[in-house]
Design an enzyme around this catalytic site. Structure first.
Site, short mmCIF file in Angstrom:
data_model
loop_
_atom_site.label_atom_id
_atom_site.label_comp_id
_atom_site.label_asym_id
_atom_site.label_seq_id
_atom_site.Cartn_x
_atom_site.Cartn_y
_atom_site.Cartn_z
N HIS A 155 72.33 1.77 -34.04
CA HIS A 155 73.53 2.15 -32.99
C HIS A 155 74.67 1.07 -32.39
O HIS A 155 75.50 1.03 -32.08
CB HIS A 155 72.93 2.75 -32.37
N LYS A 195 64.71 19.10 -25.08
CA LYS A 195 64.11 18.20 -25.66
C LYS A 195 63.06 17.78 -24.57
O LYS A 195 63.04 17.25 -23.62
CB LYS A 195 64.96 16.82 -26.29
N ARG A 253 74.69 7.25 -41.61
CA ARG A 253 74.15 6.25 -43.06
C ARG A 253 73.29 6.83 -43.85
O ARG A 253 73.34 5.85 -44.87
CB ARG A 253 72.28 6.58 -41.93
N SER A 260 65.63 6.55 -34.65
CA SER A 260 64.76 6.01 -33.28
C SER A 260 63.30 6.88 -33.78
O SER A 260 62.64 6.11 -33.38
CB SER A 260 65.76 6.82 -32.37
O1 PNS Z 1 71.22 10.92 -31.33
P1 PNS Z 1 71.73 12.46 -32.02
O2 PNS Z 1 71.00 13.28 -31.18
O3 PNS Z 1 72.02 13.24 -33.68
O4 PNS Z 1 73.56 13.21 -30.51
C1 PNS Z 1 73.57 14.20 -31.08
C2 PNS Z 1 74.57 14.53 -29.57
C3 PNS Z 1 74.36 14.10 -28.85
C4 PNS Z 1 76.41 14.44 -30.34
C5 PNS Z 1 74.86 16.57 -29.73
O5 PNS Z 1 73.45 17.42 -30.03
C6 PNS Z 1 75.75 17.01 -29.10
O6 PNS Z 1 76.99 16.63 -29.23
N1 PNS Z 1 75.13 17.79 -28.37
C7 PNS Z 1 76.14 18.50 -26.88
C8 PNS Z 1 76.44 19.85 -26.87
C9 PNS Z 1 77.08 19.99 -27.60
O7 PNS Z 1 78.53 19.86 -27.80
N2 PNS Z 1 77.32 21.03 -28.41
C10 PNS Z 1 78.10 22.13 -29.43
C11 PNS Z 1 79.12 21.31 -30.79
S1 PNS Z 1 77.81 20.70 -32.08
#
Ligand code: PNS
Length: 171
Positions: free
Chosen positions: A18, A42, A91, A129
């Site tokens: 990150h 979560k 990645r 992570s």
């Molecule tokens: O590190 P991660 O868990 O892969 O991140 C995921 C993240 C935070 C980018 C994603 O879950 C997110 O954007 N959540 C917010 C909810 C949202 O906007 N959902 C609709 C679009 S996919």
């Protein structure tokens, strides 16, 4: 106008992969807003505040980096914070499908927000992570995988949780 990007994620915890993406982003954008997901569904290892505080400490010297937590839709958060770009790291090919779906859903929700993908240094292509937590829990070496402060906090967490398990066992 300042070029601003949002870099969203769970960051449970932030890894050197990150950090690599953020440093690359700083070469392109005037400001990067790191958006830490607050997801009640979560159960992260670190609380939202702990995740935000670790990232703030890592980038304490970097004036172009801001860290906030968010809940709800990412596009709403980006718009509220005057950012039109969402930055994400890729990645490997295996990341692609999930990222592709999210990027297109976000575009559907707000066509003015673009997603920009960046590849981290290849030495982080296996890093996640989830694996960092597993390695730490099982006593493995984390050198080069996470910033020092994260390694310290991880060790504290797992020491605490093994202590409380022992205490529970005694009762
Ligand atoms: O590190 P991660 O868990 O892969 O991140 C995921 C993240 C935070 C980018 C994603 O879950 C997110 O954007 N959540 C917010 C909810 C949202 O906007 N959902 C609709 C679009 S996919």
């Amino acid at each position: 106008m300042k070029k601003k990007a949002v870099y969203p994620g769970s960051f449970d915890p932030i890894t050197n992969g990150h950090v690599d993406i953020i440093l690359r982003g700083l070469k392109i954008f005037d400001e990067i807003l790191i958006a830490v997901l607050e997801n009640p569904k979560k159960t992260p290892l670190f609380t939202t505040k702990e995740r935000v505080d670790m990232i703030k400490e890592i980038f304490s010297e970097e004036k172009k980096v801001e860290v906030k937590s968010f809940h709800g839709l990412l596009v709403d958060f980006a718009r509220k914070n005057n950012a039109r770009v969402v930055m994400r790291g890729l990645r490997a090919i295996s990341d692609f499908e999930y990222e592709f779906q999210m990027a297109l859903m976000n575009r559907k929700l707000d066509p003015e927000i673009e997603t920009l993908f960046m590849m981290p240094n290849v030495k982080y292509s296996f890093l996640s992570s989830r694996l960092v937590k597993e390695v730490c829990m099982l006593g493995g070496c984390l050198t080069g995988l996470v910033p020092e402060i994260v390694e310290k906090r991880l060790r504290e967490k797992f020491k605490l949780s093994s202590k409380s398990k022992k205490e529970k066992g005694r009762k």
